[in-house]
Design an enzyme around this catalytic site. Structure first.
Site, PDB file in Angstrom:
ATOM      1  CB  SER A 175       9.078 -14.076  20.134  1.00 14.67           C
ATOM      2  OG  SER A 175       7.797 -14.408  20.635  1.00 14.67           O
ATOM      3  CB  THR A 176       9.497 -15.891  24.584  1.00 15.58           C
ATOM      4  OG1 THR A 176       8.277 -16.276  23.965  1.00 15.58           O
ATOM      5  CG2 THR A 176       9.395 -16.096  26.083  1.00 15.58           C
TER       6      THR A 176
END
Length: 350
Positions: free
Chosen positions: A163-164
């Site tokens: 994700s991030t």
């Protein structure tokens, strides 16, 4: 939290600056300490105000957001959240910004951006708070092309979730894998237009073929399949061959595409023939799915804290017993290949 997160908003639109200020200030943990209409003003205000996080518009006068970001990451590395548009051009520019070192981005619609930003106010505040905790300028290994030759059997499959921070992390891993790598399926949290641009960008630079997954795609060695935004990606077996299947079913663990959905399908379909890796990201998506993979006999890896931009998803997976081995980002490709080759040898001996 005793100390508020200080935010500087950089955007050429006075309306957007006012709106972002209002939306962020609604969170008691965030203080908007200033705004700037262009990078030249922002440069002086960063020095004067010393913000914890900067939100940065991609398109601005005098100096575009990406050029300004390069200067920030060179002279004063700090957490930056890009404000982009949901267009193909916006996606390309945002991906470049994430590779340079931006922590994350928010995507505003082309039409009625004010309304669009109001609808994602919660996401905006969450990303700013996560950015404040990110390990910016931690010196992650630069991507490098490998001369390694893959020698394991054709039955291996690698599943990766991120994700991030995943844009930089995935590129680092893929650049260090051989062109004839095992088939790889990836779920990266990202909007639809962005996943297509991301796959195209990786395909231009990485040794293997990279594409956005399509429904019923045959899964083949030397190929990476990226889950399209807003669709879950799963692995199924049809007539003795693995294939991609896509669905628009409800979000899982707060996401669509969901890492948990991908990992669980790999656990059910591939089992001990798989290797799973969970990379940087906020939240807990992927932890339960990776645990299911481990219980099914797959080898599981997690990015370690020191190399993760956001040690959220890998941390939860590790704490739940889903991760067999934690490794740094610079060693992740080697760990994946070693797991594939050692498990293939074990299968031959059996």
């Amino acid at each position: 939290m005793d100390k508020k997160i200080k935010v500087l908003i950089v955007d050429d639109s006075a309306v957007i600056r006012q709106l972002l200020s209002m939306l962020l200030s609604e969170d008691p943990e965030i203080e908007v300490v200033g705004t700037a209409g262009d990078p030249l003003i922002a440069r002086d205000r960063i020095k004067a105000l010393n913000p914890d996080v900067v939100t940065l518009d991609v398109e601005m006068p005098n100096m575009d957001g990406v050029t300004f970001l390069r200067k920030i990451m060179t002279l004063r590395p700090m957490p930056v959240v890009m404000v982009s548009t949901l267009t193909q051009a916006g996606a390309e520019t945002t991906l470049e910004a994430l590779e340079i070192g931006a922590v994350d981005f928010i995507a505003k619609p082309v039409h009625d951006a004010a309304q669009g930003l109001s609808e994602i106010a919660g996401e905006l505040r969450s990303k700013v708070k996560q950015a404040a905790r990110a390990r910016v300028g931690r010196g992650a290994a630069a991507p490098r092309k490998t001369n390694r030759i893959y020698s394991a059997g054709k039955e291996k499959l690698v599943a990766i979730g991120a994700s991030t921070g995943g844009v930089e992390a995935l590129k680092t891993v893929l650049m260090d894998l051989p062109a004839e790598c095992p088939p790889i399926v990836v779920t990266q949290h990202m909007p639809p237009r962005f996943t297509a641009a991301f796959a195209e960008r990786l395909n231009r630079e990485c040794p293997m073929k990279v594409s956005e997954a399509k429904h019923n795609d045959p899964i083949e060695p030397g190929h990476v399949y990226i889950a399209p935004g807003s669709h879950h990606l799963e692995v199924v077996r049809v007539s003795n061959q693995y294939r991609c299947t896509l669905s628009e079913s409800a979000p899982v663990s707060g996401h669509r595409p969901s890492v948990d959905v991908l990992f669980r399908s790999v656990a059910d379909t591939v089992g001990r023939g798989a290797v799973g890796a969970i990379l940087t990201g906020m939240g807990k998506d992927g932890a339960e799915g990776l645990l299911a993979m481990r219980k099914a006999g797959a080898y599981t890896l997690g990015q370690d804290e020191s190399s993760a931009l956001i040690y959220g998803m890998p941390r939860v997976a590790f704490e739940r017993g889903a991760v067999m081995k934690q490794v740094s980002l610079s060693h992740m490709a080697d760990a994946i290949m070693e797991a594939c080759e050692s498990s293939a040898r074990a299968a031959v001996r059996a």
